[in-house]
Scaffold this active site. Structure first.
Site, mmCIF file in Angstrom:
data_model
loop_
_atom_site.group_PDB
_atom_site.id
_atom_site.type_symbol
_atom_site.label_atom_id
_atom_site.label_comp_id
_atom_site.label_asym_id
_atom_site.label_seq_id
_atom_site.Cartn_x
_atom_site.Cartn_y
_atom_site.Cartn_z
ATOM 1 C CB THR A 249 -30.917 -37.660 2.995
ATOM 2 O OG1 THR A 249 -31.805 -37.495 1.892
ATOM 3 C CG2 THR A 249 -31.727 -38.103 4.172
ATOM 4 N N GLY B 6 -28.702 -41.113 1.235
ATOM 5 C CA GLY B 6 -28.286 -41.771 -0.009
ATOM 6 C C GLY B 6 -29.404 -42.134 -0.959
#
Ligand code: GLY
EC number: 2.3.2.2
Length: 567
Positions: free
Chosen positions: A374, A465
């Protein structure tokens, strides 16, 4: 650009003053903050600074940064993905807005769609067109520009189009992410053609040119949201998906809407307030619960291992509760109950100051899994408008599927749903049924763009994460509450407890041998994850003198830098 220093990646206002041009004069508005950006890629930070210096506000810059990241970090986010934008509109009483650009399940989706012979087939929700939900980022870029920006969308997309056309150097993060997804990327001819070199990993400093993506961005620039969700781009996306066995329709794209939601707000001590992501993110609730429980515990005075114990235990309980959450347009999220002071007091009172609570002794919840890539950025302009945004395609390079001729690698965010809803949670609620797949539904997320604001300061946080996002953001917030410099917020060693599996994960150098022995004696099973993780981007605005300090995680290749806007 010689002032741009990529190493170290943490630059304060004083060592990274970029004079990038003269901004338009905005009558009567006196600058109150140093315009600053921190993002996961230097080219995206420069895109934001260029936009600010050219007269854009933080919202224009957010669009420029997000679209640049879509080009330079195709493994982390992109037009084929979605995300959350937390906005702060400056004013005597600031207004906070949360733009939910989360992907949506295709209309033809169903709860059993990844089941074959009664078993979930993870491959189907991870790789290829069936894994892709309907993207939200392009709609967010158009919406944020038109509602909050000062500039036209076409201007805000200029840096991204330039980067896609001229190319960007392949870096070590790109190679690392592609290496992890090589098998899936090779399976799709178009992904392999665009993002690999003859089916192999590119080399560092190779040039990644994305002419198809440049054309897709140009159509978005020219026609606004309909330049992506209708017409040539939409036709190519749907044709590509369906030809490869996916279920998208033109109606899926045409009907996609971003949703503005009330940010989650939670009062903290000393006149501070947490402003964070509400469902369909589970992140803001986890952060508020964790901070609420910690307020009952002497964490700030505790010696380091005792502090780890308190933090691990509040995380265990916060992650336990997440299975009650899902798309707020489809289920009633019990946010008020989860944040009720009495409830959090009760949870904190259940923490043994010396011993780990076995997760099995808490009521069961279903397992879930999330992608671990991400991206995140923060930006503030000279007026104090600010954005914290976390954007995703889920796993690196998403589904590793690129509809031919679009340059848009699609997300695999469908894997953030609970593909198997067996199980129940602590409170007799039907566990992950809250996050079961349904037509047009948004999957639960951990993305947690957040602010902590007080009369004197604004702090902005966030990181990629997957399921570790809330724990990483919490650790950064504790650094802030301890009065540490922004560099520490992003660089402090990390650990993580997500209730199940019942292990205390950590980066290789987080704990000393003595701490490991102490934690093991308390009942923790330690798990060294063998590598660093996360890529935080943060900033701190001192409202009294206008200083902004920003930092980009040294684990990545990002850049934090400011620009002077002339009046
Ligand atoms: N796909 C990662 C997240 O939304 O949390």
């Amino acid at each position: 650009m010689s002032l741009l220093n990529r190493n170290p990646h943490v630059l304060s206002r004083f060592c990274a003053l970029l004079l990038l041009g003269t901004a338009a004069l905005h009558a009567s508005a006196q600058p109150v903050a140093q315009a600053t950006v921190a993002s996961a890629h230097p080219a995206a930070t420069v895109a934001g600074l260029e936009t600010l210096a050219g007269g854009g506000n933080a919202f224009d810059a957010a669009v420029a940064i997000a679209s640049a990241l879509a080009v330079v970090e195709p493994y982390g986010s992109g037009l084929g993905g979605g995300g959350f934008f937390l906005l702060r509109q400056a004013g005597p009483k600031p207004t906070y807005r949360f733009i939910d650009a989360r992907e949506r399940a295709p209309l033809a989706s169903s709860a059993q769609m990844y089941m074959r012979n009664g078993k979930v087939q993870p491959e189907l929700s991870l790789n290829g067109p069936l894994a892709a939900a309907i993207p939200g980022l392009p709609a967010a870029l158009a919406e944020i520009t038109s509602r909050f920006g000062r500039k036209p969308l076409a201007d805000n997309l200029v840096p991204a189009i330039r980067l896609a056309t001229d190319g960007v150097s392949i870096d070590r993060v790109y190679i690392d992410r592609a290496e992890g997804r090589l098998e899936a990327m090779r399976k799709d001819r178009e992904t392999s053609r665009v993002f690999l070199q003859q089916g192999n990993l590119p080399e560092e400093w190779d040039l990644l040119r994305q002419p198809d993506l440049a054309k897709t961005l140009e159509r978005l620039a020219r026609y606004g949201r309909s330049g992506f969700y209708e017409g040539e781009t939409a036709d190519r996306l749907v044709e590509g998906v369906r030809a490869a066995g996916g279920i998208w329709s033109l109606e899926d794209l045409r009907s996609y809407q971003v949703v503005e939601r009330q940010p989650l707000r939670y009062p903290l001590a000393d006149g501070r307030e947490l402003i964070s992501a509400p469902p369909p993110s589970a992140g803001g609730v986890a952060l508020a619960q964790s901070l609420g429980m910690l307020a009952q515990l002497p964490w700030q005075k505790a010696e380091p291992t005792q502090r780890v114990h308190y933090v691990a235990e509040v995380l265990r309980r916060a992650y336990h509760d997440r299975s009650m959450l899902g798309d707020p347009d489809r289920i009633a999220n019990p946010v008020q109950q989860l944040l009720a002071p009495d409830y959090l007091k009760r949870l904190a009172a259940g923490i043994d100051p010396n011993r780990a609570t076995p997760s099995a002794s808490l009521p069961p919840k279903p397992t879930w899994r999330e992608g671990d890539h991400t991206t995140h950025f923060v930006v503030i302009d000279e007026q104090g408008n600010a954005v914290a945004a976390t954007l995703s395609v889920n796993l690196p390079f998403g589904s590793a599927f690129t509809p031919p001729g679009t340059g848009v690698v699609l997300n695999d965010e469908m894997d953030d749903f609970a593909a198997d809803i067996e199980g129940s949670n602590a409170y007799g609620l039907a566990g992950s049924a809250a996050n079961a797949i349904a037509s047009g539904k948004r999957p639960l997320s951990s993305m947690s763009p957040s602010f902590i604001e007080s009369p004197n300061e604004l702090a902005a946080f966030g990181t990629p994460g997957g399921s570790r996002i809330p724990s990483m953001v919490l650790l950064a917030m504790l650094q802030y509450l301890d009065g540490r410099a922004v560099q520490n917020w992003v660089s402090a060693p990390r650990y993580h407890n997500q209730y199940l599996p019942d292990v205390l994960e950590h980066e290789p150098r987080t704990f000393t041998d003595a701490q490991k022995a102490d934690l093991t004696a308390r009942g923790y099973t330690l798990k060294d994850v063998g590598r660093s993780y996360g890529n935080q981007q943060v900033l701190l605005w001192n409202k009294k003198n206008g200083d902004v300090d920003a930092a980009s995680d040294p684990r990545g290749i990002g850049l934090a830098a400011g620009t002077t806007v002339h009046y």
